[in-house]
Design a protein around this motif. Structure first.
Motif, PDB file in Angstrom:
ATOM      1  N   UNK A 225      13.107   1.971   6.365  1.00  0.00           N
ATOM      2  CA  UNK A 225      12.514   2.231   7.281  1.00  0.00           C
ATOM      3  C   UNK A 225      10.749   2.686   7.358  1.00  0.00           C
ATOM      4  N   UNK A 226      10.017   1.590   7.208  1.00  0.00           N
ATOM      5  CA  UNK A 226       8.230   2.531   7.073  1.00  0.00           C
ATOM      6  C   UNK A 226       8.788   2.838   8.528  1.00  0.00           C
ATOM      7  N   UNK A 227       7.371   3.754   8.306  1.00  0.00           N
ATOM      8  CA  UNK A 227       7.016   4.273   9.334  1.00  0.00           C
ATOM      9  C   UNK A 227       6.429   3.468  10.202  1.00  0.00           C
ATOM     10  N   UNK A 228       5.510   2.663   9.973  1.00  0.00           N
ATOM     11  CA  UNK A 228       4.951   0.761  10.685  1.00  0.00           C
ATOM     12  C   UNK A 228       5.499  -0.530   9.742  1.00  0.00           C
ATOM     13  N   UNK A 229       6.568  -0.755  10.942  1.00  0.00           N
ATOM     14  CA  UNK A 229       6.881  -2.009  10.361  1.00  0.00           C
ATOM     15  C   UNK A 229       5.475  -3.074   9.386  1.00  0.00           C
TER      16      UNK A 229
ATOM     17  N   UNK B 177       0.114   6.250  -5.379  1.00  0.00           N
ATOM     18  CA  UNK B 177      -0.986   6.525  -4.700  1.00  0.00           C
ATOM     19  C   UNK B 177      -2.801   6.828  -4.750  1.00  0.00           C
ATOM     20  N   UNK B 178      -2.230   8.193  -5.460  1.00  0.00           N
ATOM     21  CA  UNK B 178      -3.551   8.585  -5.483  1.00  0.00           C
ATOM     22  C   UNK B 178      -4.908   7.585  -6.200  1.00  0.00           C
ATOM     23  N   UNK B 179      -3.696   7.294  -7.893  1.00  0.00           N
ATOM     24  CA  UNK B 179      -4.489   6.227  -8.903  1.00  0.00           C
ATOM     25  C   UNK B 179      -5.055   4.476  -7.754  1.00  0.00           C
ATOM     26  N   UNK B 180      -3.845   4.335  -6.698  1.00  0.00           N
ATOM     27  CA  UNK B 180      -4.103   3.325  -5.830  1.00  0.00           C
ATOM     28  C   UNK B 180      -6.008   3.110  -5.041  1.00  0.00           C
ATOM     29  N   UNK B 181      -5.673   4.540  -3.742  1.00  0.00           N
ATOM     30  CA  UNK B 181      -6.029   4.916  -3.071  1.00  0.00           C
ATOM     31  C   UNK B 181      -8.232   4.798  -3.642  1.00  0.00           C
ATOM     32  N   UNK B 182      -8.244   5.512  -5.135  1.00  0.00           N
ATOM     33  CA  UNK B 182      -9.127   5.226  -5.712  1.00  0.00           C
ATOM     34  C   UNK B 182      -9.756   4.190  -6.005  1.00  0.00           C
ATOM     35  N   UNK B 183      -8.278   3.207  -6.543  1.00  0.00           N
ATOM     36  CA  UNK B 183      -9.432   1.733  -7.059  1.00  0.00           C
ATOM     37  C   UNK B 183      -9.828   1.049  -5.597  1.00  0.00           C
ATOM     38  N   UNK B 184      -8.766   1.916  -5.206  1.00  0.00           N
ATOM     39  CA  UNK B 184      -8.868   0.454  -3.563  1.00  0.00           C
ATOM     40  C   UNK B 184     -10.438   0.642  -2.742  1.00  0.00           C
ATOM     41  N   UNK B 185     -10.647   1.813  -2.125  1.00  0.00           N
ATOM     42  CA  UNK B 185     -11.998   2.904  -2.307  1.00  0.00           C
ATOM     43  C   UNK B 185     -13.501   1.989  -3.161  1.00  0.00           C
ATOM     44  N   UNK B 186     -13.302   2.146  -4.234  1.00  0.00           N
ATOM     45  CA  UNK B 186     -14.060   1.477  -5.026  1.00  0.00           C
ATOM     46  C   UNK B 186     -13.912  -0.038  -4.658  1.00  0.00           C
ATOM     47  N   UNK B 187     -13.922  -0.620  -4.189  1.00  0.00           N
ATOM     48  CA  UNK B 187     -13.575  -2.092  -4.125  1.00  0.00           C
ATOM     49  C   UNK B 187     -14.355  -2.480  -2.010  1.00  0.00           C
ATOM     50  N   UNK B 188     -14.995  -1.081  -1.498  1.00  0.00           N
ATOM     51  CA  UNK B 188     -14.871  -1.026  -0.202  1.00  0.00           C
ATOM     52  C   UNK B 188     -16.163  -1.492  -0.508  1.00  0.00           C
TER      53      UNK B 188
ATOM     54  N   UNK C 273     -11.178   5.206   9.649  1.00  0.00           N
ATOM     55  CA  UNK C 273     -10.509   3.985   9.951  1.00  0.00           C
ATOM     56  C   UNK C 273     -10.063   3.285   8.091  1.00  0.00           C
ATOM     57  N   UNK C 274     -10.792   3.317   7.569  1.00  0.00           N
ATOM     58  CA  UNK C 274     -10.531   2.789   5.760  1.00  0.00           C
ATOM     59  C   UNK C 274      -9.544   3.507   5.719  1.00  0.00           C
ATOM     60  N   UNK C 275      -9.629   4.429   4.954  1.00  0.00           N
ATOM     61  CA  UNK C 275      -8.714   5.789   5.112  1.00  0.00           C
ATOM     62  C   UNK C 275      -7.552   5.525   5.261  1.00  0.00           C
ATOM     63  N   UNK C 276      -7.160   5.908   6.562  1.00  0.00           N
ATOM     64  CA  UNK C 276      -6.242   5.586   7.195  1.00  0.00           C
ATOM     65  C   UNK C 276      -5.160   4.834   7.042  1.00  0.00           C
ATOM     66  N   UNK C 277      -5.744   3.337   6.968  1.00  0.00           N
ATOM     67  CA  UNK C 277      -5.180   2.378   7.145  1.00  0.00           C
ATOM     68  C   UNK C 277      -4.279   2.204   6.020  1.00  0.00           C
ATOM     69  N   UNK C 278      -5.166   2.833   5.311  1.00  0.00           N
ATOM     70  CA  UNK C 278      -4.605   2.413   3.019  1.00  0.00           C
ATOM     71  C   UNK C 278      -3.708   3.161   3.120  1.00  0.00           C
ATOM     72  N   UNK C 279      -3.573   4.474   3.874  1.00  0.00           N
ATOM     73  CA  UNK C 279      -2.597   5.347   3.591  1.00  0.00           C
ATOM     74  C   UNK C 279      -1.532   4.623   4.239  1.00  0.00           C
ATOM     75  N   UNK C 280      -1.544   3.841   5.546  1.00  0.00           N
ATOM     76  CA  UNK C 280      -0.753   3.269   6.538  1.00  0.00           C
ATOM     77  C   UNK C 280      -0.247   2.120   5.263  1.00  0.00           C
ATOM     78  N   UNK C 281      -0.604   1.214   4.922  1.00  0.00           N
ATOM     79  CA  UNK C 281      -0.576   0.476   3.943  1.00  0.00           C
ATOM     80  C   UNK C 281       0.024   0.677   3.052  1.00  0.00           C
ATOM     81  N   UNK C 282       0.096   2.091   2.079  1.00  0.00           N
ATOM     82  CA  UNK C 282       1.053   1.970   0.859  1.00  0.00           C
ATOM     83  C   UNK C 282       2.510   3.460   1.641  1.00  0.00           C
ATOM     84  N   UNK C 283       2.503   3.386   2.930  1.00  0.00           N
ATOM     85  CA  UNK C 283       3.261   3.934   3.655  1.00  0.00           C
ATOM     86  C   UNK C 283       4.303   3.107   3.534  1.00  0.00           C
ATOM     87  N   UNK C 284       3.861   1.315   3.624  1.00  0.00           N
ATOM     88  CA  UNK C 284       4.604   0.221   3.902  1.00  0.00           C
ATOM     89  C   UNK C 284       5.722  -0.068   2.613  1.00  0.00           C
ATOM     90  N   UNK C 285       4.996   0.074   1.912  1.00  0.00           N
ATOM     91  CA  UNK C 285       4.905  -0.581   0.551  1.00  0.00           C
ATOM     92  C   UNK C 285       6.331   0.589  -0.641  1.00  0.00           C
TER      93      UNK C 285
END
Length: 289
Positions: free
Chosen positions: A60-64, A17-28, A40-52
């Motif tokens: 069942x994801x905490x957010x469908x 997750x930390x590796x992914x967040x670092x790479x996605x953040x570098x694309x911002x 907002x960007x960080x919170x949405x990314x964490x929801x995204x990775x939670x779904x994955x």
């Protein structure tokens, strides 16, 4: 997903997750999310990775997926955020799994790629489908709302209604104008309809033809149509195009058209304790003056 690879991913989920967040953040910076706040960007990314990760853990994801895709649409984020994020996640996960083994032969690498694809690809398809479905639903609702606003018929007095038109009139909208006009005239039992084209930027042959058709249809059901809001430049264009508007009354403003409508219905404005002026203000507000 292969059980062995699945265990590696779950046991080392925090690291991945930390590796992914670092790479996605570098694309911002410099892309479609550059204007989004860091929080907002960080919170949405964490929801995204939670779904994955919820998909691989079968919990069942905490957010469908549906809720997540709908949230992205409401935020105004493009579909590419989903696809780019999942492609980055695929790469990070493959790299991490490969780094945990001394095996570097092509068979092992192929198995890793195939296993990760079996996990990520269904998520991509489902998220894209949910996003597309939510988007189409929202667009459909917006289209209905715009149609309702594109040709409104407003009853301003017994037997008198106004249809203010704003923006470009194309064939589809002209059909809607005709339908709303005829239905509204009958519903409101209108004797006179004022079609206000003050907000129509261009009146060409096609627009004039549609307006004439609408006025003729109103006449056939026993009502009178008055075209109002004819500006000097519109009048000049109509004359230059040789368009005949002589079959129904025309006025330069909504106020003058309303006065004519009163005369047609055997009424008039009487100055009684300032009421005449109040009626004028009402018409000015309708006309945007």
């Amino acid at each position: 997903m292969d059980g062995k690879f699945k265990k590696i991913v779950i046991d080392n989920s925090d690291t991945i997750v930390h590796m992914w967040l670092d790479e996605v953040d570098s694309l911002k910076d410099g892309n479609y999310t550059s204007s989004i706040s860091d929080e907002l960007f960080e919170n949405t990314n964490r929801e995204f990775v939670n779904v994955i990760f919820s998909s691989i853990q079968k919990q069942g994801a905490s957010i469908s997926l549906e809720e997540f895709s709908e949230k992205l649409i409401n935020l105004g984020w493009p579909l590419s955020y989903i696809t780019d994020g999942l492609q980055v996640f695929r790469r990070v996960t493959v790299d991490y799994i490969l780094s945990q083994s001394d095996q570097v032969d092509s068979t092992y690498i192929s198995n890793v790629l195939k296993s990760v694809d079996m996990w990520v690809e269904p998520i991509i398809r489902q998220l894209v489908n949910e996003y597309s479905g939510s988007w189409e639903h929202i667009v459909s609702l917006q289209r209905v709302a715009l149609q309702e606003l594109s040709a409104p018929l407003i009853p301003v007095m017994d037997s008198i209604t106004v249809m203010p038109l704003i923006g470009t009139i194309d064939t589809e909208r002209a059909k809607l104008i005709m339908e709303n006009l005829l239905e509204g005239v009958i519903r409101h039992n209108a004797e006179v309809v004022l079609i206000d084209i003050t907000g129509v930027p261009v009146v060409d042959t096609m627009v004039a033809h549609h307006i004439i058709q609408a006025a003729e249809a109103v006449r056939l059901i026993g009502s009178t149509c008055i075209l109002v809001g004819i500006r000097p430049e519109i009048a000049q264009t109509i004359v230059n195009l040789g368009i005949d508007l002589g079959k129904f009354p025309t006025k330069s403003s909504l106020r003058k058209g309303f006065t004519a409508a009163l005369e047609i219905t055997n009424r008039k404005v009487v100055d009684l304790d300032g009421k005449e002026e109040s009626i004028g203000r009402m018409l000015d507000s309708l006309n945007g003056e």
